[in-house]
Design an enzyme around this catalytic site. Structure first.
Site, mmCIF file in Angstrom:
data_model
loop_
_atom_site.group_PDB
_atom_site.id
_atom_site.type_symbol
_atom_site.label_atom_id
_atom_site.label_comp_id
_atom_site.label_asym_id
_atom_site.label_seq_id
_atom_site.Cartn_x
_atom_site.Cartn_y
_atom_site.Cartn_z
ATOM 1 N N SER A 179 6.894 -16.201 16.701
ATOM 2 C CA SER A 179 5.541 -15.803 16.315
ATOM 3 C C SER A 179 5.401 -15.418 14.853
ATOM 4 O O SER A 179 4.332 -15.588 14.270
ATOM 5 C CB SER A 179 5.069 -14.643 17.193
ATOM 6 N N HIS A 231 3.224 -19.147 21.697
ATOM 7 C CA HIS A 231 2.774 -19.849 20.494
ATOM 8 C C HIS A 231 3.123 -21.340 20.533
ATOM 9 O O HIS A 231 2.973 -22.027 19.527
ATOM 10 C CB HIS A 231 3.382 -19.196 19.254
ATOM 11 N N LYS A 264 -4.245 -17.142 23.194
ATOM 12 C CA LYS A 264 -4.073 -17.884 21.945
ATOM 13 C C LYS A 264 -4.772 -19.240 22.060
ATOM 14 O O LYS A 264 -5.983 -19.319 21.907
ATOM 15 C CB LYS A 264 -2.591 -17.962 21.607
#
Length: 392
Positions: free
Chosen positions: A182, A210, A241
């Site tokens: 990240s 991610h 996300k």
């Protein structure tokens, strides 16, 4: 001693505020988008994990509104009791199909997902082996378990094998790694990790918070990126996300998923994802499946930003992902640069110790599919100007 003494003595935020370089809690006054209004001024957003830019897509927003109207604001209970909606089951089934796993378990947050998975699976006499740069939630999941945690130097496969050799032959082993890290934006050395896991009889878990929507075929994540779907036992990820919502998940075999459902304390004793969060995540997943070109566009835009930063002489951590950190080295310099960029109209994130070494602080920039090359160029020019002025 008064247990609150450490609170009364804690003066770091106050000192940073006095120096006018405190970087946190800037208030958004608009939607999470490529350009935002923060504290009354336009800022180019280079500090969001909204990688696919789906937070403002009308049909995804509408899905959340309809869920609120149909199901109300919350479930008021755990999945075990009154908190399972048909929406939860649809999301789990469609995500399992997308990821090519037999089953998915959803959690209320991504942080809870790592706590819930690791603490349920790693028991007394087991070992969990972690990359040193893994997310904090992985560390806390290890603490919540009854197993022994070992760490290996970041992306150092020789050190990983050294740790594996320490494990007694009769003990279970879970290797846990971020897929896309990240802070640095680099990708785990998954082929080597899987090869070592096979050699030492370990299982592999990848935190793809991610990675989902970012890399792999159609955004399927790190295992897909390397063609190792059959070698990674557990995928963990978040909806906060790329999927523009809130919550987390585990994708695994039906036996592992069933065990976690019935043994994970963070799953059993937490209220389930809200109807709107669940509906938005499902709508975003369907949108991603309908637009498999989005991750390719994201990587292309990140490459454009990376080239722009390099061409202007800025020192970055190089990778293939939309996370591009810029070296600022010392903490005070990093905080000062963050403030100057904010005032100049670009929002970025500070990466400070303990997330980095004291002399390797960073400004983390991240990019979205909804950015344009022109907007990225504008931001990069501002960054270059601020760095040049700081060097004088």
């Amino acid at each position: 001693m008064d247990i609150f003494k450490r609170c009364f003595d804690y003066d770091i935020p106050g000192k940073l505020r006095e120096a006018e370089i405190y970087p946190y809690f800037h208030a958004l006054e608009s939607r999470q988008d490529t350009e935002v209004v923060m504290e009354g001024k336009r800022r180019i957003m280079l500090g969001s994990n909204n990688y696919l830019g789906l937070t403002t897509v009308p049909e995804i927003v509408e899905a959340g509104i309809k869920a609120l109207e149909q199901y109300g604001t919350g479930c008021s209970g755990s999945r075990f009791l009154n908190g399972t909606l048909k929406l939860h089951l649809e999301l789990e089934a469609e995500l399992a199909d997308f990821l090519g796993k037999e089953s998915v378990v959803t959690f209320s947050t991504g942080f809870q997902s790592n706590l819930g998975i690791i603490s349920a699976l790693v028991q007394r006499h087991d070992y969990v082996i972690c990359d040193k740069e893994n997310h904090a939630s992985i560390y806390d999941g290890c603490k919540l378990s009854y197993g022994t945690m070992l760490r290996y130097k970041h992306a150092d496969m020789e050190d990983l094998e050294k740790q594996l050799k320490k494990v007694p032959e009769e003990s279970g082993i879970l290797i846990v790694t971020d897929g896309v890290f990240s802070m640095g934006g680099d990708i785990a050395k998954l082929p080597e990790i899987c090869a070592l896991a096979e050699k030492y009889g370990a299982r592999v878990m990848v935190d793809d918070a991610h990675g989902l929507g970012v890399i792999g075929k159609g955004g399927r994540g790190t295992a897909s990126y390397f063609g190792l779907e059959d070698k990674v036992d557990i995928y963990m990820g978040t909806f906060s996300k790329s999927l523009a919502s809130l919550g987390g998940y585990m994708a695994a075999s039906k036996e592992v998923a069933e065990y976690v459902r019935h043994n994970s304390r963070p799953f059993i004793f937490s209220a389930s994802m809200t109807p709107s969060s669940c509906a938005v995540a499902l709508a975003a997943l369907r949108y991603l499946r309908a637009h498999p070109e989005l991750p390719e566009r994201l990587i292309s835009l990140a490459a454009h930003a990376r080239k722009g930063l390099k061409d202007r002489g800025l020192k970055i951590i190089d990778s293939e992902t939309p996370i591009i950190p810029i070296y600022t080295y010392e903490m005070i310099n990093t905080l000062q640069m963050s403030k100057k960029l904010y005032e100049a109209g670009v929002y970025v994130n500070c990466v400070l110790p303990p997330a980095t070494a004291p002399d390797a602080c960073l400004l983390r920039t991240s990019y979205m599919t909804s950015h344009t090359e022109a907007l990225i160029d504008e931001a990069v020019e501002i960054i270059k100007k601020v760095f040049d002025e700081n060097a004088k």
